[in-house]
Motif scaffolding. Sequence first.
Motif, PDB file in Angstrom:
ATOM      1  N   PRO A 154       0.881  -0.955   0.058  1.00  0.00           N
ATOM      2  CA  PRO A 154       0.170  -0.156  -0.108  1.00  0.00           C
ATOM      3  C   PRO A 154       0.813   1.244  -0.009  1.00  0.00           C
ATOM      4  O   PRO A 154       1.831   1.367   0.837  1.00  0.00           O
ATOM      5  N   THR A 155       0.426   2.156  -0.885  1.00  0.00           N
ATOM      6  CA  THR A 155       1.118   3.341  -0.891  1.00  0.00           C
ATOM      7  C   THR A 155      -0.027   4.354  -1.346  1.00  0.00           C
ATOM      8  O   THR A 155      -1.023   4.129  -1.962  1.00  0.00           O
ATOM      9  N   THR A 156       0.321   5.665  -0.860  1.00  0.00           N
ATOM     10  CA  THR A 156      -0.804   6.824  -1.313  1.00  0.00           C
ATOM     11  C   THR A 156      -0.815   7.059  -2.768  1.00  0.00           C
ATOM     12  O   THR A 156      -1.802   7.195  -3.194  1.00  0.00           O
ATOM     13  N   ILE A 162      -5.747   4.517  -8.073  1.00  0.00           N
ATOM     14  CA  ILE A 162      -6.981   3.871  -8.189  1.00  0.00           C
ATOM     15  C   ILE A 162      -8.360   5.001  -8.184  1.00  0.00           C
ATOM     16  O   ILE A 162      -9.474   4.790  -9.098  1.00  0.00           O
ATOM     17  N   GLY A 163      -8.316   6.163  -7.434  1.00  0.00           N
ATOM     18  CA  GLY A 163      -9.161   6.954  -7.585  1.00  0.00           C
ATOM     19  C   GLY A 163      -9.212   7.817  -8.786  1.00  0.00           C
ATOM     20  O   GLY A 163     -10.453   8.027  -9.398  1.00  0.00           O
ATOM     21  N   PHE A 164      -8.112   8.194  -9.446  1.00  0.00           N
ATOM     22  CA  PHE A 164      -8.137   8.787 -10.663  1.00  0.00           C
ATOM     23  C   PHE A 164      -8.490   8.111 -11.987  1.00  0.00           C
ATOM     24  O   PHE A 164      -9.324   8.355 -12.650  1.00  0.00           O
ATOM     25  N   VAL A 194      -4.065  -4.051   5.443  1.00  0.00           N
ATOM     26  CA  VAL A 194      -4.329  -2.677   5.107  1.00  0.00           C
ATOM     27  C   VAL A 194      -5.253  -2.083   6.113  1.00  0.00           C
ATOM     28  O   VAL A 194      -5.039  -1.014   6.727  1.00  0.00           O
ATOM     29  N   TRP A 195      -6.266  -2.822   6.608  1.00  0.00           N
ATOM     30  CA  TRP A 195      -7.292  -2.289   7.420  1.00  0.00           C
ATOM     31  C   TRP A 195      -6.681  -2.014   8.734  1.00  0.00           C
ATOM     32  O   TRP A 195      -7.417  -0.986   9.567  1.00  0.00           O
ATOM     33  N   ARG A 199      -1.475   4.018   8.698  1.00  0.00           N
ATOM     34  CA  ARG A 199      -1.711   5.037   7.730  1.00  0.00           C
ATOM     35  C   ARG A 199      -3.057   4.702   6.692  1.00  0.00           C
ATOM     36  O   ARG A 199      -3.268   5.430   5.529  1.00  0.00           O
ATOM     37  N   ARG A 200      -3.837   3.925   7.382  1.00  0.00           N
ATOM     38  CA  ARG A 200      -5.121   3.474   6.267  1.00  0.00           C
ATOM     39  C   ARG A 200      -5.877   4.716   5.939  1.00  0.00           C
ATOM     40  O   ARG A 200      -6.526   4.951   5.022  1.00  0.00           O
ATOM     41  N   TRP A 201      -6.159   5.827   6.913  1.00  0.00           N
ATOM     42  CA  TRP A 201      -6.785   6.907   6.361  1.00  0.00           C
ATOM     43  C   TRP A 201      -6.326   7.718   5.675  1.00  0.00           C
ATOM     44  O   TRP A 201      -6.847   8.350   4.704  1.00  0.00           O
ATOM     45  N   ARG A 202      -4.875   7.730   5.470  1.00  0.00           N
ATOM     46  CA  ARG A 202      -4.121   8.602   4.688  1.00  0.00           C
ATOM     47  C   ARG A 202      -4.249   7.713   3.233  1.00  0.00           C
ATOM     48  O   ARG A 202      -4.590   8.269   2.158  1.00  0.00           O
ATOM     49  N   TYR A 203      -4.314   6.443   3.214  1.00  0.00           N
ATOM     50  CA  TYR A 203      -4.746   5.591   1.837  1.00  0.00           C
ATOM     51  C   TYR A 203      -6.056   6.130   1.385  1.00  0.00           C
ATOM     52  O   TYR A 203      -6.005   6.241  -0.014  1.00  0.00           O
TER      53      TYR A 203
END
Length: 551
Positions: A154-156, A162-164, A194-195, A199-203
């Motif tokens: 997991p990385t930002t 994913i979002g874009f 990941v859950w 840093r889950r909220w940052r992800y």
Amino acid sequence: MIKSRVILLILLATVVISWQYAPSVNPQRRDSGIFAYTGKVIHDGGLPYVDAWDNKLPGVFYIDAVAFWLFGVNLWALWIMEMLFIAFAALLMFWLITQITVSQDRRLPWLGSLLLLMLVRHPALVSNTNFTEPYALLFQMIVWAAGYTFLQKPTTRAGFVIGFASGVALLIKQTTVGAAFALIPAIWISRHPVWHDARRWRYLASMIAGGLSCLGLAALFLAAQGILDDALKASFLEAGSFHDWVGQGTPWIGVTIFHSLIALSFVLAYGPLLLFWGAGMRWAIQQTRQTIASPHADHRDRHTTTRATLALWAMGAFVINLVLANITDRAYEHYYIPLIPSIVILVVFGLLPILLRNEDQSTLPFSWFNLNFSLRALRPLRLKKWSWRYLIALLILIPLGSSLARFWLADWQLFGPAQTDEIAAYVAEHTAPDDLVWVWGANTLVNFQSGRDSPTPYTYAYPLIVPGDLSEKRIAEVIADLNAKPPVMIVDSTVSDGDRVPPLDADRRAAWWASGGRRDVANLDPIYEYVAARCVLADEIGQVAIYHCGE
């Protein structure tokens, strides 16, 4: 990285399986014509929604415009563009299945990519090129590839992608966002590490930022051209009003899902694979149950955990996309293309237990939801062989059969010029390049193929027929446009287009009503009166009436 040999072979497979939809074989149809004409308007310096109106989101119009800038304004440009989008989607599927299966069976990545190609060119799902869903498929696959990368490490950055990519898919087709909505629930239900990550909220914020960045950039782009308000109204408000009018009300979601499940296109395309993607769903549920029951869930192998989450994610995306696919209850075949990525992934997960079984077992338990039975006489090795033979037969026979049928219909003219619509050819022959031609009905491809511009942005009649103040306002705009820029010809294709738009001629209109045409339309008298005063019925080609005007 994908080897160059794999890239070349998948590109070749895409060309071969797509040739049945080449312009020399497959004639252009209504939706493609509307999108293509709008793309041509953009290519020529105009604007969507203002110079060429449609109720779709802007993605497909600009994709067509880019195709024309790259390959010229012609039907082959659209075919090449769509083929490239599909080929890259298949390459991403190849990469994803390679990551999922590691070295368990090197045939599986090929199966996944070829299965995607077979389905996106399946005759039950698509009858023409230049639909919105195949273009969106590439960005759906970017979501899946970035999602797998995110689950593994997991990385930002991966979250942002994913979002874009989800935002881009949305701008092409609204019903392609199932994977975006299903990812977080899959992570939570499967107890993926990941859950529990600090840093889950940052992800999560990075995914949201990616989606909003895409939509924000698109909004700024449209606003800079002064068409943001027009785009929003057309794509959401007016599209909804039109679908409600067509369906004579908003259907209950349960009815639309049931209609999807029994739709011929869904059954023919996905039914032959039901045993495999159904087994994939069961595998996802089993893996999730084991995860929840395990007291050491956080210490499992990362790849195993990710695979279980991915299977559950595919199952959730399938359900969401199925709900969204036919929300208008019109069940057009291409509505079910967004289900392809999740179906292919589930098929692979359904195959894995078969491929990994010990070959010396004499009893093979085979589970189908809550029905368990044993195939005692069938050894796993035999099941493996027959599973592969069955899937290979599908991959060969379906594309081959549909291709041969289309080639036969095209009189085996596979490499000639693009097929030209008969009405478009008539218009091109009887008008000059600078003449204006208006199409009354829903056959905008006449404008595109003939190269004749429309005198009004309303290149087809649907935005004018829904009863209400907006239609009355638009009808007045059309009359003003026709007076300011008189057309030399009006093409009335309403009789061949269906039961929504009344013909211009009173006698033809009466016969059309008698055959079941809809009467609950806006007041179109100003248009009828304009045509009666300025034009004469000069010719009829099949069910299409040709009016010459201003002579």
